[in-house]
Design an enzyme around this catalytic site. Structure first.
Site, PDB file in Angstrom:
ATOM      1  CG  ASN A  94      25.831  -0.069  -7.403  1.00 30.41           C
ATOM      2  OD1 ASN A  94      26.687  -0.779  -6.865  1.00 30.41           O
ATOM      3  ND2 ASN A  94      25.893   1.244  -7.402  1.00 30.41           N
ATOM      4  CG  ASP A 130      21.139   0.611  -6.802  1.00 26.55           C
ATOM      5  OD1 ASP A 130      22.052   0.864  -6.000  1.00 26.55           O
ATOM      6  OD2 ASP A 130      21.121   1.059  -7.974  1.00 26.55           O
ATOM      7  CG  HIS A 156      27.707  -7.501 -10.436  1.00 24.27           C
ATOM      8  ND1 HIS A 156      28.402  -6.883  -9.424  1.00 24.27           N
ATOM      9  CD2 HIS A 156      28.663  -8.057 -11.228  1.00 24.27           C
ATOM     10  CE1 HIS A 156      29.703  -7.074  -9.584  1.00 24.27           C
ATOM     11  NE2 HIS A 156      29.887  -7.781 -10.689  1.00 24.27           N
ATOM     12  CB  CYS A 165      12.638 -16.970 -18.884  1.00 19.13           C
ATOM     13  SG  CYS A 165      12.417 -18.702 -19.264  1.00 19.13           S
ATOM     14  CB  CYS A 177      10.758 -21.793 -22.892  1.00 21.10           C
ATOM     15  SG  CYS A 177      11.396 -21.114 -21.354  1.00 21.10           S
ATOM     16  N   GLY A 196      32.902   4.973  -5.866  1.00 17.70           N
ATOM     17  CA  GLY A 196      32.312   4.166  -4.792  1.00 17.70           C
ATOM     18  C   GLY A 196      32.440   2.675  -4.961  1.00 17.70           C
ATOM     19  CB  SER A 210      35.998  -2.264  -2.276  1.00 22.00           C
ATOM     20  OG  SER A 210      35.219  -3.324  -2.854  1.00 22.00           O
ATOM     21  CG  ASN A 262      36.292   4.909  -2.322  1.00 25.57           C
ATOM     22  OD1 ASN A 262      35.991   4.941  -1.144  1.00 25.57           O
ATOM     23  ND2 ASN A 262      36.223   3.797  -3.044  1.00 25.57           N
ATOM     24  CB  ALA A 287      29.320   9.380  -4.634  1.00 26.53           C
TER      25      ALA A 287
HETATM   26  N1  APR Z   1      30.739   7.945  -1.625  1.00 25.06           N
HETATM   27  C1  APR Z   1      31.742   7.338  -2.327  1.00 25.06           C
HETATM   28  N2  APR Z   1      32.293   6.145  -1.969  1.00 25.06           N
HETATM   29  C2  APR Z   1      31.806   5.547  -0.867  1.00 25.06           C
HETATM   30  C3  APR Z   1      30.759   6.105  -0.094  1.00 25.06           C
HETATM   31  C4  APR Z   1      30.222   7.363  -0.515  1.00 25.06           C
HETATM   32  N3  APR Z   1      29.248   7.979   0.168  1.00 25.06           N
HETATM   33  N4  APR Z   1      30.499   5.258   0.952  1.00 25.06           N
HETATM   34  C5  APR Z   1      31.325   4.205   0.814  1.00 25.06           C
HETATM   35  N5  APR Z   1      32.121   4.374  -0.264  1.00 25.06           N
HETATM   36  C6  APR Z   1      33.106   3.437  -0.813  1.00 25.06           C
HETATM   37  C7  APR Z   1      33.829   2.567   0.187  1.00 25.06           C
HETATM   38  O1  APR Z   1      35.015   3.221   0.643  1.00 25.06           O
HETATM   39  C8  APR Z   1      34.168   1.323  -0.660  1.00 25.06           C
HETATM   40  O2  APR Z   1      35.411   1.502  -1.330  1.00 25.06           O
HETATM   41  O3  APR Z   1      32.371   2.527  -1.615  1.00 25.06           O
HETATM   42  C9  APR Z   1      33.052   1.272  -1.692  1.00 25.06           C
HETATM   43  C10 APR Z   1      32.052   0.158  -1.459  1.00 25.06           C
HETATM   44  O4  APR Z   1      32.742  -1.075  -1.581  1.00 25.06           O
HETATM   45  P1  APR Z   1      31.905  -2.462  -1.535  1.00 25.06           P
HETATM   46  O5  APR Z   1      30.969  -2.434  -0.396  1.00 25.06           O
HETATM   47  O6  APR Z   1      32.916  -3.558  -1.647  1.00 25.06           O
HETATM   48  O7  APR Z   1      30.997  -2.412  -2.866  1.00 25.06           O
HETATM   49  P2  APR Z   1      31.413  -2.718  -4.348  1.00 25.06           P
HETATM   50  O8  APR Z   1      32.801  -2.278  -4.647  1.00 25.06           O
HETATM   51  O9  APR Z   1      30.325  -2.198  -5.218  1.00 25.06           O
HETATM   52  O10 APR Z   1      31.351  -4.337  -4.402  1.00 25.06           O
HETATM   53  C11 APR Z   1      31.526  -4.946  -5.677  1.00 25.06           C
HETATM   54  O11 APR Z   1      30.986  -7.090  -4.707  1.00 25.06           O
HETATM   55  O12 APR Z   1      29.709  -8.366  -3.298  1.00 25.06           O
HETATM   56  C12 APR Z   1      29.884  -8.003  -4.610  1.00 25.06           C
HETATM   57  O13 APR Z   1      28.191  -8.041  -6.220  1.00 25.06           O
HETATM   58  C13 APR Z   1      28.669  -7.291  -5.144  1.00 25.06           C
HETATM   59  O14 APR Z   1      28.600  -5.591  -6.852  1.00 25.06           O
HETATM   60  C14 APR Z   1      29.188  -5.943  -5.609  1.00 25.06           C
HETATM   61  C15 APR Z   1      30.681  -6.187  -5.743  1.00 25.06           C
HETATM   62 ZN    ZN Z   2      11.248 -18.779 -21.246  1.00 22.59          ZN
END
Ligand code: APR
Ligand code: ZN
Length: 274
Positions: free
Chosen positions: A110, A112, A127, A135, A180, A217, A219, A243, A261
């Site tokens: 994440n 954030d 990420h 920079c 720079c 949390g 995928s 998840n 979560a």
């Molecule tokens: N609690 C736990 N798990 C949850 C919840 C929740 N409240 N809500 C959703 N999920 C799960 C979903 O089931 C899914 O498996 O969180 C996961 C979110 O998956 P993605 O949206 O694919 O996010 P992520 O796995 O972080 O993506 C990885 O992909 O696009 C790139 O850079 C981006 O860092 C990101 C990376």
């Molecule tokens: Zn610089």
């Protein structure tokens, strides 16, 4: 309220995590209850914004050239959500587990900043971080305060009709480096860009010595992050997943706890910290 963790899962967690070295790998799901959208799935960010355009440098440049108003809207949407987001009980539970000496580090996909805001200190950001600018030349970084990011997003939205005015706003918030002369940019990893070697090697180092990897949390579809659980398992770690659905690696996890979560992690903290 009925506990969501079964007695069996609680016993497993107590047996393997108490007085153990636990590392946590988090994805967008841990921040969903803070109002940050997932990337995938029906209301995911990539359903609304094509990642080939909005998550690659070439895509962002082309959308600025051809549809600059859409870029302004995307940045406004994204930072408006980020500005309002606060850590939820899942983030604060991980910070409590770190203070209790159980969670040694959080490896997050994440951008954030919510783990840090919740009080976690050992955070590895695979990420990057949308509240930091870097920079392009000497890689020096500065915090990009929430207030400032919101101010920029609002100015971008206000000036979305004129590419020249957007450029002026962007050059004000992403100035040239005094050391720079290169330009600053948001310190996040776009698709097709390499992850920071330091962050990735720090993640592997943590996983090589952990007893348990707690995956929350994600995928687990995007590499190299998605390869980390396999590496940890190879090194002998137990994999516990939290998840609301199944992930690409649920079948290799030693335990999968289905649930939000923000509800499950406080229960895990309750089991391990009492
Ligand atoms: N609690 C736990 N798990 C949850 C919840 C929740 N409240 N809500 C959703 N999920 C799960 C979903 O089931 C899914 O498996 O969180 C996961 C979110 O998956 P993605 O949206 O694919 O996010 P992520 O796995 O972080 O993506 C990885 O992909 O696009 C790139 O850079 C981006 O860092 C990101 C990376
Ligand atoms: Zn610089």
């Amino acid at each position: 309220m009925r506990a969501i963790i079964s007695r069996q899962a609680g016993d497993f967690i107590r047996q393997h995590c108490k007085d153990a070295n636990v590392v946590c790998l988090t994805g967008a799901g841990i921040s969903y209850e803070s109002g940050i959208p997932l990337f995938r799935g029906k209301s995911g960010l990539w359903e609304k914004y094509d990642p080939d355009v909005y998550a690659t440098m070439d895509g962002l440049i082309s959308v600025f050239r051809q549809r600059h108003g859409d870029l302004a809207k995307f940045v406004f949407d994204f930072y408006s959500l980020l500005y309002k987001a606060r850590p939820n009980p899942a983030h604060t539970s991980l910070a409590a587990l770190e203070s209790a000496g159980i969670v040694r580090s959080v490896i997050t996909q994440n951008i954030d900043n919510l783990h840090q805001e919740a009080g976690s200190r050992a955070v590895i950001e695979l990420h990057g971080n949308a509240l930091r600018i870097r920079c392009l030349g000497c890689r020096k970084t500065f915090k990009f305060e929430k207030e400032r990011s919101k101010e920029m997003a609002e100015l971008l939205k206000k000036n979305m009709g004129s590419r020249m005015k957007l450029l002026k706003v962007l050059s004000r918030y992403f100035p040239r480096c005094k050391d720079c002369g290169s330009r600053f940019r948001i310190d996040i990893v776009l698709f097709g860009e390499a992850l920071s070697e330091n962050e990735l090697s720090a993640a592997y180092e943590q996983l090589a010595q952990c007893d348990v990897l707690l995956i929350v949390g994600s995928s687990l579809l995007v590499y190299p992050a998605a390869g980390l659980p396999l590496y940890a398992k190879d090194k002998g770690a137990k994999l516990i997943e939290v998840n609301t659905g199944i992930s690409a690696l649920s079948d290799i996890c030693d335990y999968s706890i289905m649930g939000k979560a923000g509800i499950v992690l406080p229960e895990i903290a309750g089991i391990l910290c009492r």
